[in-house]
Write a protein that holds these residues in place. Structure first.
Motif, PDB file in Angstrom:
ATOM      1  N   MET A  91       0.833  -1.205   0.000  1.00 58.65           N
ATOM      2  CA  MET A  91       0.000   0.000   0.000  1.00 58.65           C
ATOM      3  C   MET A  91       0.868   1.255   0.000  1.00 58.65           C
ATOM      4  O   MET A  91       1.940   1.281   0.604  1.00 58.65           O
ATOM      5  N   THR A  92       0.391   2.304  -0.647  1.00 56.75           N
ATOM      6  CA  THR A  92       1.071   3.592  -0.604  1.00 56.75           C
ATOM      7  C   THR A  92       0.927   4.215   0.789  1.00 56.75           C
ATOM      8  O   THR A  92       0.167   3.714   1.634  1.00 56.75           O
ATOM      9  N   VAL A  93       1.647   5.310   1.004  1.00 58.42           N
ATOM     10  CA  VAL A  93       1.529   6.026   2.272  1.00 58.42           C
ATOM     11  C   VAL A  93       0.084   6.423   2.520  1.00 58.42           C
ATOM     12  O   VAL A  93      -0.465   6.218   3.614  1.00 58.42           O
ATOM     13  N   ALA A  94      -0.574   6.985   1.501  1.00 58.15           N
ATOM     14  CA  ALA A  94      -1.970   7.414   1.650  1.00 58.15           C
ATOM     15  C   ALA A  94      -2.870   6.245   2.009  1.00 58.15           C
ATOM     16  O   ALA A  94      -3.752   6.362   2.879  1.00 58.15           O
ATOM     17  N   GLU A  95      -2.643   5.110   1.371  1.00 59.88           N
ATOM     18  CA  GLU A  95      -3.478   3.937   1.636  1.00 59.88           C
ATOM     19  C   GLU A  95      -3.223   3.382   3.037  1.00 59.88           C
ATOM     20  O   GLU A  95      -4.158   2.941   3.717  1.00 59.88           O
ATOM     21  N   ASN A  96      -1.943   3.407   3.467  1.00 59.82           N
ATOM     22  CA  ASN A  96      -1.629   2.973   4.827  1.00 59.82           C
ATOM     23  C   ASN A  96      -2.322   3.857   5.854  1.00 59.82           C
ATOM     24  O   ASN A  96      -2.874   3.380   6.848  1.00 59.82           O
ATOM     25  N   LEU A  97      -2.293   5.171   5.617  1.00 57.22           N
ATOM     26  CA  LEU A  97      -2.911   6.096   6.558  1.00 57.22           C
ATOM     27  C   LEU A  97      -4.427   5.934   6.590  1.00 57.22           C
ATOM     28  O   LEU A  97      -5.060   6.068   7.642  1.00 57.22           O
ATOM     29  N   ALA A  98      -5.007   5.635   5.445  1.00 56.85           N
ATOM     30  CA  ALA A  98      -6.471   5.585   5.340  1.00 56.85           C
ATOM     31  C   ALA A  98      -7.067   4.244   5.741  1.00 56.85           C
ATOM     32  O   ALA A  98      -8.269   4.168   6.029  1.00 56.85           O
ATOM     33  N   PHE A  99      -6.255   3.198   5.780  1.00 60.76           N
ATOM     34  CA  PHE A  99      -6.791   1.842   5.905  1.00 60.76           C
ATOM     35  C   PHE A  99      -7.669   1.669   7.144  1.00 60.76           C
ATOM     36  O   PHE A  99      -8.797   1.196   7.063  1.00 60.76           O
TER      37      PHE A  99
END
Length: 365
Positions: A91-99
Motif C-alpha cells: 500500500m502507498t503512504v496514503a493507503e496505509n494512513l487511510a486503511f
C-alpha cells in the motif's frame, strides 16, 4: 484528550511472576508522560494494559471518567505506535494512513481530510504516493505515527518507537514527536529504555524497576534530586559516581568520606546530621561536579583514560580502589598513569542510606 489514572494496578502472570506491583499515578489530560526503565521493569506491560492488550490482575485503570479494565481495545479511544512500523508493504503512504479509517466506516471526505492533515503535520504530503520500500526508516516511522494520528484518539501510546532507527534519525524523529505533541496537545504515553529520549521528551517521567514505580517527576527534578540509588544511577550519562564509606569530620580537614579501602576523600565544608557519622553511607556525585584542581584540601587521583567527545571530555580516574568519572570542558589533561588534582562541588553531593538506598535529605550549609 483524556486523563489516564492507574489506581493500584497490578499484573501477575499465570506462572506467578509479578510484572507490575500496584502502580498508582495519574497522567494529566494533554501531558506527554514517559515510562522509562531497564528491560523487564514493567513499562511495556503498563502500556499494554492501557491498550487493552494485557489483562489487569488487580486495581483499576481509567481513561477519562471511564474505568476500562473490561473495555475492549477497539472501544478505548486509543492509538498505538509500535517499535516495528507494521506498514502494509503493497500500500502507498496514503493507503496505509487511510486503511484503519475505512475499516471503521468513515466516509471518503472524512478519510481524505484526516489523511491530508496527518501528512501535512508529519511532512509526508509529498510522499503520499510512495510505497514503504521506497522510504527511509525515519520516513516509515513517520507514516506509523501518522496512522495513529488520523485516528484522532484521546490517548497516544508509543512503545519504543525509535529503537529501530540510527542515532541521527532518532534525534530528528524525537524532535518531530515533541513538536507534534505541542501542536496537538493530546495525552501521550511514551515507553523507552533510553534515558536521553526520556529526559528530552517527557514533561514528567515515571522511573520503573522490577515492576515498581521508583520516582515520578520532571526530568530535571529526577536528575537533581533522585529519590534513591536506582534512580541516581539510571539517569545520567556517564552515570553518577557512587562512593560507599563512612563520613568523618575534623576541624582541620572538614568533611571527608573514608572509603572501604582506607583513603580519605575530602568532600569540603558541609553541615550534616551528626547521626550520619560513623555509619556506612553512599555519597553520589555527578561527573560534572568533579573538576581538576590543585587547591589544598582537594584530593588526587590516577588518570586511567581520557575520552574526548567533542565539546567535552570524560576522564576515567581511580582514587585508591574507587573508580571515578569526571566530565570537563576541552583542556590539557595529564596522560593515563599520571595523577591529577580533583575538587568536589560540595553543594552538589547526594547522600543515600547504604542499607535502604533511599535519599537522605540535607540542606547545604
Amino acid at each position: 484528550m483524556a486523563k489516564v489514572r492507574f489506581d493500584g494496578v497490578r499484573k501477575v502472570y499465570d506462572n506467578g511472576q509479578v510484572a507490575v506491583h500496584g502502580a498508582s499515578f495519574d497522567i494529566e489530560d494533554g501531558e506527554l508522560m514517559v515510562l522509562v526503565g531497564p528491560s523487564g521493569c514493567g513499562k511495556s506491560t503498563l502500556l499494554r494494559m492501557v491498550a487493552g492488550l494485557e489483562e489487569i490482575s488487580a486495581g483499576t485503570l481509567s481513561i477519562g471518567d471511564r474505568v476500562v479494565n473490561d473495555v475492549a481495545p477497539k472501544d478505548r479511544d486509543i492509538a498505538m505506535v509500535f517499535q516495528n512500523y507494521a506498514l502494509y508493504p503493497h500500500m502507498t503512504v496514503a493507503e496505509n494512513l487511510a486503511f484503519g479509517l475505512k475499516l471503521r466506516g468513515h466516509g471518503k471526505a472524512e478519510v481524505q481530510r484526516r489523511v491530508q492533515g496527518a501528512a501535512e503535520a508529519l511532512g509526508l504530503a509529498a510522499m503520499l504516493d510512495k510505497l514503504p520500500r521506497a522510504m527511509s526508516g525515519g520516513q516509515r516511522q513517520r507514516v506509523a505515527l501518522g496512522r495513529a494520528l488520523v485516528r484522532e484518539p484521546s490517548v497516544f501510546l508509543l512503545d519504543e518507537p525509535l529503537s529501530n532507527l540510527d542515532a541521527k534519525l532518532r534525534h530528528s524523529v524525537r524532535a518531530e514527536i515533541a513538536q507534534l505533541h505541542r501542536k496537538l496537545g493530546t495525552t501521550m504515553i511514551y515507553v523507552t529504555h533510553d534515558q536521553v529520549e526520556a529526559m528530552t521528551l517527557g514533561q514528567r517521567i515515571v522511573v520503573l524497576d522490577e515492576g515498581r514505580v521508583q520516582q515520578i517527576d520532571t526530568p530535571m527534578a529526577l536528575y537533581q534530586r533522585p529519590a534513591n540509588l536506582f534512580v541516581a544511577g539510571f539517569l545520567g550519562s556517564p552515570a553518577m559516581n557512587m562512593l560507599r564509606g563512612r563520613l568523618k569530620s575534623s576541624s582541620v580537614d572538614g568533611l571527608a568520606l573514608e572509603l572501604a579501602d582506607g583513603p580519605l576523600l575530602p568532600l569540603g565544608g558541609l553541615t550534616l546530621s551528626p547521626g550520619w557519622f560513623g555509619t556506612e553511607i553512599v555519597v553520589g556525585v555527578r561527573p560534572e561536579h568533579l573538576q581538576p584542581s590543585e587547591a589544598v584540601g582537594h584530593f588526587s587521583a590516577v588518570v586511567e583514560g581520557v575520552e574526548p567527545v567533542g565539546n567535552e571530555i570524560f576522564v576515567n580516574l581511580r582514587h585508591g580502589a574507587q573508580p571515578l568519572v569526571m566530565r570537563v570542558a576541552p583542556q590539557p589533561l595529564p596522560a593515563p598513569g599520571e595523577r591529577v588534582g580533583v575538587a568536589v562541588t560540595p553543594a552538589a553531593l547526594h547522600f543515600f542510606d547504604a542499607g535502604t538506598g533511599q535519599r537522605l535529605e540535607w540542606v547545604p550549609g
